[in-house]
Each structure stands twice: as structure tokens, then as C-alpha cells.
Design a protein around this motif. Structure first.
Motif, PDB file in Angstrom:
ATOM      1  N   GLN A  94       0.367   4.251  -2.667  1.00  0.00           N
ATOM      2  CA  GLN A  94       0.098   5.639  -2.296  1.00  0.00           C
ATOM      3  C   GLN A  94       1.095   6.590  -2.939  1.00  0.00           C
ATOM      4  O   GLN A  94       0.726   7.685  -3.401  1.00  0.00           O
ATOM      5  CB  GLN A  94       0.144   5.775  -0.773  1.00  0.00           C
TER       6      GLN A  94
ATOM      7  N   LYS B 224       0.815  -1.212   0.000  1.00  0.00           N
ATOM      8  CA  LYS B 224       0.000   0.000   0.000  1.00  0.00           C
ATOM      9  C   LYS B 224       0.851   1.265   0.000  1.00  0.00           C
ATOM     10  O   LYS B 224       0.466   2.278  -0.593  1.00  0.00           O
ATOM     11  CB  LYS B 224      -0.929  -0.002   1.213  1.00  0.00           C
ATOM     12  N   ALA B 225       2.007   1.228   0.649  1.00  0.00           N
ATOM     13  CA  ALA B 225       2.866   2.418   0.683  1.00  0.00           C
ATOM     14  C   ALA B 225       3.323   2.792  -0.727  1.00  0.00           C
ATOM     15  O   ALA B 225       3.329   3.977  -1.092  1.00  0.00           O
ATOM     16  CB  ALA B 225       4.068   2.165   1.589  1.00  0.00           C
TER      17      ALA B 225
END
Length: 335
Positions: free
Chosen positions: A188, A184-185
Motif C-alpha cells: 500500500q 500488504k502494508a
């Protein structure tokens, strides 16, 4: 030799009522054909942007002073309108080539087996964007190249490129639910890159609207902002996009990401470097038309590169990959 099948009245009626279904029932394109059709639509969506830029850079924006006719009483350009009329009319005619490319993509997607409704919807989305932009292009002419309508015209073309890129990508993958390839990092970070790129393109339209290339040799209203200030803001956003791209590449290397996202990020970084060189050279050489045109092409390639990075973060398995092929079915039948 096989005889030509007879076309009955029922066949003719079916073709008139639903020509796409009629074609799909009689033609199954190879997956590579569908991919090429989608790629052709994407290429033409870029070509129409570049030729539209050529219209503006040659001062031919009002070469055809009205719409939908080229001039009062004539659908085509006349000799008295000179080369400006020929350039503007030629760009209008390229819209039909774009429509043909999008139409081919729609027909190919509709005829693919098994049917993939998501591809067909993406093809129709392109069609309606093209139609909307054609109407908006007519409004641009009727309001005398108002810079805000010109900016909207370009942004709608960018939306067309977006949908065409997504369709091209979807022709090369299956219809299973997407499976993320990165955490997810990283996702993003890529979305920050997408947002920064959108702002970069939007501010670029303001630079164009306030800059010296108005699109016609006559007096044309411009955006009432300081051009150099906006251009410097545009350059800052460009550096932000470059920095985010480099950071993304570094992070992908650090987390040992799959090769797909790495390759797409590297390609984007190289495109950005070329676009940056063109941007600075055109700024310090007082915006020569050729370099401005190349910069518009670069803008399209940058946005396609950003979208390809975003789409590379997940994969979709081809649901038909595990279905038995003709040879397997034959073997089972014989057994």
C-alpha cells in the motif's frame, strides 16, 4: 557447409499471410536476445521523449509546419526551413527507429519458445501507443502547439515507457502467478508512491504548458495559470515522492525485506536526489534549455525507477526452469 533450404510457394504464402508465425517457426531466440530487444524498445521510448524535448527547447516545434508532410508539397525538410526544420524532421524520423525497436521486441517475443503470449501482447501494446502518439503529434502541429495537446503527447509517451518497462521486467521472469515478497502494508505504501509520482508527472506537464518554453519562436498559446504557483506545487509533490521513497526504504529495512525491493528503492532515491538538484538549479537560473532537457530525462528515469520498485515487490518463477534440458533428455534416452 549446409545448403540453403529451398523456399516453396507454400512457404512464401505462409510468410505473407502471417510473417510473425513464419519467423517464429524458423527462429528461436536466446532469452537474453529477447531481454535486449525489450530493453532497446525501452531505451528508444526514453530517447524519443528527450529528443521531443529538444525540439521544444530549441523553438523548433513548428519547424515542419504541417503534417504528415513536413511542408506543403514536401515530405522532407528543405534548405529554406533552416535548422528548426531539420531538428523537427529529425525527431519525426526517430519515430521510425522507435518503431523498428518495438518491432524487434515483438518479433523476438513471438519467436521465444515456449510461446509467451503476455510478452507479445505487451509488444503490440507499445506498437499501438506509438501509432496513436504519432497521430497525436501530428495534431499538435496542426493546432499550433496547443499546450494541452502537448501535455497529452508527453503523457502518452509516459504510457509507452510504462508498457516498455513492464515488458523488459517480464522478459527476465517466468509466467507463474506472482508471489508477493512483502506484506500488504508495504504494498500500500508503494501504491501511494505510484499515485504521488503520477500526480508529479501530470503537474509537471502543467508547469511546461504554462512556462516560457512554448516550443516555437512565434506566438504560441500557453496554459492560463500562474506558472510560479504551479511550479511550487510541483516541488511540493516532488518532496512528497522523496519522503515516501525514504519511508519505504526505512520500512523495508525494518521488516528485513528481500534485497530486490531494497536495491530498487535505493536506486530510486538516488535518481530523485539528482532530479531534485536539477529542478532547483533550473528554477533559480531561469530555466536554461540544457537543464530543462536534463530534467525531462530525469522525469523518465524517475518514473522507470518507481515502476521497478513496484515490480520488485513480487516474483514470478520461470516455469521452464524445471523442464529437462537437452543434456538431461539425452542421458535419459541413453539410460
Amino acid at each position: 557447409m549446409k545448403g540453403v533450404p529451398n523456399v516453396t510457394r507454400a512457404d512464401a504464402t505462409a510468410a505473407v499471410r502471417n510473417p510473425l508465425a513464419f519467423i517464429a517457426a524458423r527462429w528461436t531466440p536466446h532469452p537474453r536476445t529477447v531481454q535486449r530487444a525489450a530493453l532497446a524498445a525501452l531505451i528508444m521510448s526514453v530517447v524519443i521523449v528527450v529528443t521531443g524535448g529538444a525540439v521544444r527547447l530549441t523553438g523548433s516545434g513548428l519547424g515542419c509546419p504541417t503534417w504528415p508532410e513536413c511542408t506543403d508539397g514536401s515530405l522532407t525538410t528543405t534548405r529554406a526551413m533552416g535548422w528548426h526544420g531539420a531538428i523537427e524532421f529529425g525527431n519525426r524520423m526517430l519515430t521510425y527507429v522507435l518503431c523498428a525497436a518495438v518491432g524487434w521486441a515483438i518479433v523476438a517475443a513471438r519467436s521465444e519458445k515456449p510461446r509467451r503470449r503476455s510478452l507479445t501482447r505487451l509488444g503490440w501494446a507499445q506498437f499501438w501507443i506509438v501509432m496513436s502518439n504519432a497521430v497525436l503529434g501530428g495534431i499538435v502541429v496542426l493546432v499550433g502547439l496547443n499546450p494541452y495537446t502537448v501535455a497529452a503527447h508527453f503523457l502518452l509517451s509516459t504510457a509507452l515507457i510504462t508498457v516498455a518497462t513492464v515488458m523488459w521486467q517480464r522478459t527476465r521472469e517466468g509466467d507463474e502467478a506472482p508471489r508477493p515478497l512483502v506484506g500488504k502494508a508495504v504494498q500500500q505504501l508503494v501504491w501511494f508512491l505510484v499515485v504521488a509520482s503520477v500526480l508529479l508527472i501530470a503537474v509537471g506537464t502543467v508547469v511546461t504548458g504554462a512556462g516560457p518554453h512554448a516550443g516555437d519562436s512565434r506566438e504560441v498559446d500557453r496554459m492560463h495559470v500562474d506558472w510560479e504557483t504551479v511550479a511550487k506545487g510541483h516541488a511540493v509533490l516532488a518532496w512528497i515522492v522523496v519522503t515516501l521513497t525514504f519511508a519505504l526504504w526505512f520500512v523495508l529495512k525494518a521488516v528485513d525485506a528481500p534485497s530486490g525491493p531494497l536495491h530498487r528503492t535505493r536506486e530510486l532515491f538516488l535518481i530523485l536526489l539528482g532530479q531534485g538538484v536539477i529542478g532547483y538549479v533550473q528554477y533559480f537560473t531561469h530555466l536554461p534549455e540544457l537543464l530543462v532537457g536534463l530534467h525531462m530525462l530525469g522525469s523518465c528515469l524517475v518514473w522507470i525507477g518507481v515502476l521497478r520498485v513496484l515490480l520488485s515487490l513480487r516474483e514470478r518463477v520461470d516455469v521452464t526452469a524445471h523442464l529437462p534440458g537437452p543434456s538431461t533428455e539425452s542421458a535419459l534416452t541413453k539410460a
